[in-house]
Enzyme design. Sequence first.
Site, PDB file in Angstrom:
ATOM      1  N   HIS A  97      61.935  38.400  34.150  1.00  0.00           N
ATOM      2  CA  HIS A  97      61.854  39.872  34.123  1.00  0.00           C
ATOM      3  C   HIS A  97      60.692  40.331  35.019  1.00  0.00           C
ATOM      4  O   HIS A  97      59.640  39.687  35.076  1.00  0.00           O
ATOM      5  CB  HIS A  97      61.644  40.359  32.686  1.00  0.00           C
ATOM      6  CG  HIS A  97      61.814  41.841  32.554  1.00  0.00           C
ATOM      7  ND1 HIS A  97      60.834  42.727  32.929  1.00  0.00           N
ATOM      8  CD2 HIS A  97      62.848  42.596  32.136  1.00  0.00           C
ATOM      9  CE1 HIS A  97      61.264  43.965  32.730  1.00  0.00           C
ATOM     10  NE2 HIS A  97      62.491  43.913  32.243  1.00  0.00           N
ATOM     11  N   GLU A 170      67.822  44.019  38.723  1.00  0.00           N
ATOM     12  CA  GLU A 170      66.918  45.077  38.281  1.00  0.00           C
ATOM     13  C   GLU A 170      65.945  45.413  39.411  1.00  0.00           C
ATOM     14  O   GLU A 170      64.901  44.744  39.555  1.00  0.00           O
ATOM     15  CB  GLU A 170      66.112  44.611  37.069  1.00  0.00           C
ATOM     16  CG  GLU A 170      66.956  44.299  35.854  1.00  0.00           C
ATOM     17  CD  GLU A 170      66.156  44.527  34.578  1.00  0.00           C
ATOM     18  OE1 GLU A 170      66.523  45.429  33.821  1.00  0.00           O
ATOM     19  OE2 GLU A 170      65.159  43.835  34.367  1.00  0.00           O
TER      20      GLU A 170
HETATM   21  C1  PEP Z   1      64.127  46.665  31.540  1.00  0.00           C
HETATM   22  O1  PEP Z   1      63.166  46.563  30.807  1.00  0.00           O
HETATM   23  O2  PEP Z   1      64.691  45.638  31.921  1.00  0.00           O
HETATM   24  C2  PEP Z   1      64.584  47.983  31.946  1.00  0.00           C
HETATM   25  C3  PEP Z   1      65.629  48.052  32.715  1.00  0.00           C
HETATM   26  O3  PEP Z   1      63.885  49.087  31.489  1.00  0.00           O
HETATM   27  P1  PEP Z   1      64.340  50.626  31.565  1.00  0.00           P
HETATM   28  O4  PEP Z   1      65.770  50.679  31.080  1.00  0.00           O
HETATM   29  O5  PEP Z   1      63.399  51.326  30.642  1.00  0.00           O
HETATM   30  O6  PEP Z   1      64.233  51.058  32.981  1.00  0.00           O
END
Ligand code: PEP
Length: 249
Positions: A97, A170
Amino acid sequence: MSKIVIGNWKMNGLQSSVAIFRSILEGYTPERAAKSELALCPPATLLATFSSIVAEQSSPVLLGGQSCHHHAVGSFTGSVSAPMLKDAGASFALVGHAERRAEGEDDEQVNAQLLQAQEADLTPVLCVGERQAERAQRQHHLERQLTRALASKPSSLAAPRASRLIVAYEPVWAIGSGTMPSAAEIASVCRSIAEQVQGLVPSDTRLEVLYGGSVSPANAADILAATDGVLVGGASLDAARLLAIVDAA
Ligand code: PEP
């Protein structure tokens, strides 16, 4: 294929948060469960408690850890290993992450964590994504993260084994920011991630590519239509918002 929604509570949640978790379980009706899988990654301190509640209610909600150490056991004060997560009731583990990478975890450790997760019979959720400054080199950056995270090890741990593998795209700049790429861009990046990963893992691997970064009930339908699922941070702390995202699947 049904979609998967994974909630990441990050460093939020006390024993008093059990009420929120109970509301999520209550709202995740058989109708919703038939449409999409739901997994929640609470802080490690709540995993065993949540796992007992899941068992007591025979709920289909799955649990995951937010990270696991790159060793299985040993003198690593403060760390949580993959076998510990499994023991506490997890069936998934996030690895790589952006918030862990920002704390100094590198690709080699992410690779070892992924192998540890597989070794402990946890489905790894490998998180990759570019920072704002890396957007122009996104393709190159993602290829490097994926190749390194999915590298095989000549040592005691085997190459990533045939099983389920989840990759979450992400973009670091989209996490918690309220901004994100367009659904078309997300679809195209997820497709290219899937193509690359297929060349790095055994052919019978069940691969799903998710998107994460500012997913909310308002944008979830478009994103879920373009992906295999979503990884949700902030919105997963509220039962009604999380269930609205499940409904968008
Ligand atoms: C995450 O923590 O992986 C994330 C996507 O956070 P958020 O949805 O708050 O952007």
